[in-house]
Design a protein around this motif. Sequence first.
Motif, PDB file in Angstrom:
ATOM      1  N   UNK A  18      -1.969  -0.549   7.347  1.00  0.00           N
ATOM      2  CA  UNK A  18      -3.130  -1.242   6.778  1.00  0.00           C
ATOM      3  C   UNK A  18      -2.668  -2.060   5.575  1.00  0.00           C
ATOM      4  N   UNK A  19      -2.721  -3.381   5.702  1.00  0.00           N
ATOM      5  CA  UNK A  19      -2.184  -4.274   4.677  1.00  0.00           C
ATOM      6  C   UNK A  19      -2.858  -4.048   3.319  1.00  0.00           C
ATOM      7  N   UNK A  20      -4.177  -3.844   3.323  1.00  0.00           N
ATOM      8  CA  UNK A  20      -4.893  -3.615   2.064  1.00  0.00           C
ATOM      9  C   UNK A  20      -4.370  -2.373   1.342  1.00  0.00           C
ATOM     10  N   UNK A  21      -4.080  -1.320   2.105  1.00  0.00           N
ATOM     11  CA  UNK A  21      -3.555  -0.089   1.509  1.00  0.00           C
ATOM     12  C   UNK A  21      -2.156  -0.332   0.964  1.00  0.00           C
ATOM     13  N   UNK A  22      -1.336  -0.990   1.761  1.00  0.00           N
ATOM     14  CA  UNK A  22       0.043  -1.287   1.351  1.00  0.00           C
ATOM     15  C   UNK A  22       0.060  -2.086   0.039  1.00  0.00           C
TER      16      UNK A  22
END
Length: 550
Positions: free
Chosen positions: A163-167
């Motif tokens: 998940x890009x937002x989490x990363x």
Amino acid sequence: MAASSNRIMLGPLVAAIDQGTSSTRFLVFNAKTAELLSHHQVEIKQSFPKEGWVEEDPKEILQSVYECMDRTCEKLTQLNIDISNIKAIGVTNQRETTLVWDKETGEPLYNAIVWLDLRTQSTVERLINKTPGRNKNHLKHKTGLPISTYFSAVKLRWLMDNVEKVHEAVLSHRAMFGTVDSWLIWCLTGGKKGGVHCTDVTNASRTMLFNIHTMDWDPELCKYFDIPMEILPKVRSSSEIYGLMVSICLQCLGDQSAALVGQMCFKDGQAKNTYDFVLLICLFSSYPVVSDHGLLTTVAYKLGRDKPACYALEGSVAIAGAVVRWLKDNLGIIQTSTELEELAADVGTSYGCYFVPAFSGLYAPYWEPSARGIICGLTQFTNRSHLAFAALEAVCFQTREILDAMNQDSGIHLSQLQVDGGMTSNRLLMQLQADILCIPVVKPSMPETTALGAAMAAGAAEGVSVWSLNPEDLTEVTSEKFEPQINPEESELRYARWKKAVQRAMNWETTEPVNNGNGIASWVHRACRETHGVEVVGELAARCILTSDL
């Protein structure tokens, strides 16, 4: 007026937020008598984006808590009960379900990944493959847990990887990780305006990042999963003030630990079983017992900042109450859970039919993710009533397996089993359980033991001190006892057949190439290469057999 006056003079009240997998509830108890005064419940929606994936909306979970609190307080006001007498709120929750949110915006960065979600199976296989001897118990000496999709660390690792937002939030130091308790406490104590980011020892012990001996996050475990420790919540005891919500003290306790307290299990060797998921816990007061028979070593509770931790052996089964929903929603053979009991009672036997509901693999005591559900022993005579009976028996057989493992690990043979959970309203199930275990089953008359335990721990916290946990001060709980009614030989025969059915369910889901011994696998690979110009391996090769253009 006399009745109203009695209500007004109730004294201190303690509430509990019970946030479970399928619903949220808010319950208010009298701290002196343990009487349940009022409650409200809201169902929670689950989503299934892909096969084996199970998610819930963190905002919906939070909103359900607010709704339950508002409605319960309205009901108390209608009863002329002064809600300002609520002195503390305990939070009890589904434990391993994993969330990540942005501490600056307060927004969740992805849906909550529910404890029974299977998307991390490839991550788990990769982690096990890199351990010496491909040992799934490689971390058990620190965590008490096998490496499994069940626990939070692999879910968090998946979120960081996919998940890009989490990363991005992790890299920019904005991410906060927590199980459901942490999310709720952070939001209820102020959120982005100073909310308290914490969890208790029982929830922390279900992450695979927590050392059950040091009672804190373990740097080596965090390094193993490559998870930065800065995103983890502060670990607190299960009975202390974490923060304030409109001048009401908050604390938390994982759902099964709360049920232990609610069942008043404070002595070594006491055990309780929660139906809906089948979670059998046996208490050991001051030392962690490491299981050699497929059980989990977990923190039972720590009832005060300066109190010692208590440990327990736990057996977790993924699918129990969900069998009822499957029969209703997927097969349509019943309309209500009550109908299941009626159908099963009509025949009083499964007629040799056995149902292993390994929809998400098998948890304790096998920890076998490749297993899948199976119904066997069918004949032309089998009907839906026999299947209903087999479904209830499956719940009981799974409990028996865990109890046997517990007896082997602990050397303690239970003289009776205390039970709680929604399925305990099924009297036939309770009788079947006594028959299959060959010991009495004891069901409390007040079924809300999980919420009661959370309320007890909150009320007993230092600084609140409106609920005494001293055994001599505890209110005696009335109960109903179910005695075994069949002979042990019949019980053992049925159990042996169940074990045989379990073996049939093993190793069903595989990524190995399909091969019938005559070169089918290589033929599939060659056909895919010649027809599509691509190389395929594993499961994709197997699926190619079913495509019409081959």
